[in-house]
Design an enzyme around this catalytic site. Structure first.
Site, mmCIF file in Angstrom:
data_model
loop_
_atom_site.group_PDB
_atom_site.id
_atom_site.type_symbol
_atom_site.label_atom_id
_atom_site.label_comp_id
_atom_site.label_asym_id
_atom_site.label_seq_id
_atom_site.Cartn_x
_atom_site.Cartn_y
_atom_site.Cartn_z
ATOM 1 N N LEU A 33 47.771 25.318 -50.811
ATOM 2 C CA LEU A 33 48.554 24.951 -50.755
ATOM 3 C C LEU A 33 49.840 25.492 -50.300
ATOM 4 O O LEU A 33 50.431 26.737 -49.653
ATOM 5 C CB LEU A 33 48.776 25.693 -52.495
ATOM 6 C CG LEU A 33 47.426 24.990 -53.072
ATOM 7 C CD1 LEU A 33 47.574 25.839 -54.908
ATOM 8 C CD2 LEU A 33 47.218 23.271 -53.358
ATOM 9 N N HIS A 34 51.110 24.472 -50.620
ATOM 10 C CA HIS A 34 52.373 24.784 -49.946
ATOM 11 C C HIS A 34 54.062 24.346 -51.166
ATOM 12 O O HIS A 34 52.894 23.258 -52.109
ATOM 13 C CB HIS A 34 53.021 23.458 -48.715
ATOM 14 C CG HIS A 34 52.326 22.434 -48.851
ATOM 15 N ND1 HIS A 34 52.780 21.021 -49.456
ATOM 16 C CD2 HIS A 34 51.340 21.822 -48.398
ATOM 17 C CE1 HIS A 34 52.278 20.581 -49.195
ATOM 18 N NE2 HIS A 34 51.260 20.467 -48.180
ATOM 19 N N HIS A 37 52.566 20.671 -52.970
ATOM 20 C CA HIS A 37 51.856 20.924 -53.878
ATOM 21 C C HIS A 37 52.632 21.309 -55.166
ATOM 22 O O HIS A 37 52.789 21.675 -56.461
ATOM 23 C CB HIS A 37 50.652 21.606 -53.683
ATOM 24 C CG HIS A 37 49.614 21.167 -52.399
ATOM 25 N ND1 HIS A 37 49.986 21.182 -51.108
ATOM 26 C CD2 HIS A 37 49.036 20.930 -52.420
ATOM 27 C CE1 HIS A 37 49.127 21.419 -50.383
ATOM 28 N NE2 HIS A 37 48.515 20.072 -50.971
ATOM 29 N N GLN A 153 47.232 6.271 -49.830
ATOM 30 C CA GLN A 153 46.846 6.600 -51.012
ATOM 31 C C GLN A 153 47.106 6.224 -51.946
ATOM 32 O O GLN A 153 46.333 6.353 -53.090
ATOM 33 C CB GLN A 153 47.095 7.973 -50.895
ATOM 34 C CG GLN A 153 45.859 9.098 -51.557
ATOM 35 C CD GLN A 153 45.606 10.502 -50.963
ATOM 36 O OE1 GLN A 153 45.221 11.341 -50.767
ATOM 37 N NE2 GLN A 153 46.426 11.477 -51.664
ATOM 38 N N SER A 186 49.764 20.546 -45.242
ATOM 39 C CA SER A 186 49.558 21.391 -45.113
ATOM 40 C C SER A 186 48.606 22.042 -43.323
ATOM 41 O O SER A 186 48.606 22.969 -42.811
ATOM 42 C CB SER A 186 47.531 21.582 -45.285
ATOM 43 O OG SER A 186 48.060 21.840 -47.042
HETATM 44 P P1 AMP Z 1 46.182 17.257 -50.167
HETATM 45 O O1 AMP Z 1 45.951 18.970 -50.502
HETATM 46 O O2 AMP Z 1 47.090 17.221 -48.617
HETATM 47 O O3 AMP Z 1 45.813 16.308 -50.656
HETATM 48 O O4 AMP Z 1 47.551 16.991 -50.931
HETATM 49 C C1 AMP Z 1 47.567 16.952 -52.438
HETATM 50 C C2 AMP Z 1 48.470 16.018 -53.377
HETATM 51 O O5 AMP Z 1 50.000 16.608 -52.886
HETATM 52 C C3 AMP Z 1 48.344 14.840 -52.438
HETATM 53 O O6 AMP Z 1 48.625 13.326 -53.553
HETATM 54 C C4 AMP Z 1 49.397 14.586 -52.080
HETATM 55 O O7 AMP Z 1 50.010 13.151 -51.791
HETATM 56 C C5 AMP Z 1 50.224 16.069 -52.276
HETATM 57 N N1 AMP Z 1 51.086 16.076 -51.258
HETATM 58 C C6 AMP Z 1 51.079 16.573 -49.879
HETATM 59 N N2 AMP Z 1 52.423 17.043 -49.466
HETATM 60 C C7 AMP Z 1 53.356 16.390 -49.701
HETATM 61 C C8 AMP Z 1 54.423 16.917 -49.566
HETATM 62 N N3 AMP Z 1 55.449 17.311 -48.643
HETATM 63 N N4 AMP Z 1 55.797 15.903 -51.146
HETATM 64 C C9 AMP Z 1 54.861 15.557 -52.001
HETATM 65 N N5 AMP Z 1 53.437 15.682 -52.183
HETATM 66 C C10 AMP Z 1 53.026 15.277 -51.254
#
Ligand code: AMP
Length: 281
Positions: A33-34, A37, A153, A186
């Protein structure tokens, strides 16, 4: 915060909350997580009484030559971050729990899965749609939040929910960026210091395009040319695609009309980064 690994236990928890008329807000993630998230999780807390976050690195959305095995995983750190934000449940199933032996059912959002990342990552959105539908069935949320960073997505999920008559509100959360503009991801962890400096060209190019649109430019060719010229100045950048599409259908357009999205995917070393900007005219 409860940590739940089993489908039956997750469903039981949600049924109990629904009986008490609690609104369940769900944020699916792949972990590591960043702050992007965490912004989604903070948003979730304002939209209902209970928040569920899932961490599941979904093998079905990775191609055979992609980074499934190496995808960053950091459960202990993630758990502490979510606990601090007051999340009620961390749903963290195993791959065998989600895809037991004999698994053979998939969901395909036909047209929206074809262009952009779909063209370069065959089967990716089939994997995404399948896992999101399963997670929705298990968690049974009232609301689910997805980031606009993964714009395609988000549109695939919106379509899936509409087409399968799921009673779930889908919320798109704006892209969360580092101070210099790089969209948080990530996969930014894969960047060397030099690649990290170079990668800022993506948001810089999108900002310049936005300024041109604000000054009245609507021509796709002109906008795409300026974005690709800006990115091509970085020798470390390998462009996969830069496209202007209708924001709903994701079909390419010749000009900004209604709502359009300028979407791109660019590699820096072993990191494949995506970013986008939505224009309204
Ligand atoms: P992931 O863990 O990459 O599958 O991301 C999980 C959720 O967080 C997804 O809905 C991504 O679109 C969202 N997300 C990831 N990075 C960002 C970001 N920089 N800004 C906004 N939403 C994000």
């Amino acid at each position: 915060m409860q940590i739940i690994e089993q489908i039956a236990a997750m469903r039981g928890w949600s049924e109990g909350e629904r009986r008490q008329s609690h609104r369940i807000v769900f944020v699916p993630t792949m972990g590591s997580l960043h702050d992007g998230h965490l912004c989604l999780v903070r948003d979730a807390r304002t939209r209902g009484e209970r928040v569920v976050v899932s961490i599941f690195v979904n093998p079905k959305q990775f191609g055979p030559s992609e980074d499934f095995a190496k995808y960053p995983r950091n459960l202990e750190r993630d758990r502490a971050l979510l606990e601090n934000l007051g999340v009620n449940v961390l749903f963290h199933p195993t791959v065998a729990e989600i895809y037991p032996d004999g698994y053979q059912t998939h969901i395909e959002v036909e047209k929206l899965s074809v262009p952009l990342c779909g063209a370069l990552r065959p089967g990716h959105f089939r994997g995404v749609a399948t896992v999101v539908a399963k997670l929705f069935n298990i968690v049974q949320p009232h609301v689910a939040i997805f980031g606009e960073k993964d714009f395609q997505q988000l549109q695939v999920v919106r379509r899936l929910v509409r087409d399968l008559s799921m009673d779930i509100e889908i919320v798109g959360h704006p892209i969360v960026r580092e101070a210099d503009g790089l969209a948080m991801s990530s996969r930014n962890a894969y960047l060397s210091a030099e690649e990290r400096r170079a990668a800022v060209c993506l948001s810089r190019a999108l900002c310049k395009a936005e300024k041109r649109v604000r000054r009245g430019e609507t021509c796709a060719a002109a906008l795409l040319q300026s974005v690709s010229a800006e990115i091509a100045q970085e020798p470390l950048a390998q462009i996969e695609y830069i496209k202007l599409c209708d924001a709903d259908s994701l079909q390419e357009v010749d000009r900004v009309q209604g709502t359009a999205v300028l979407a791109l995917a660019v590699r820096f070393g072993r990191a494949r980064l995506i970013d986008n900007r939505v224009f309204k005219n």
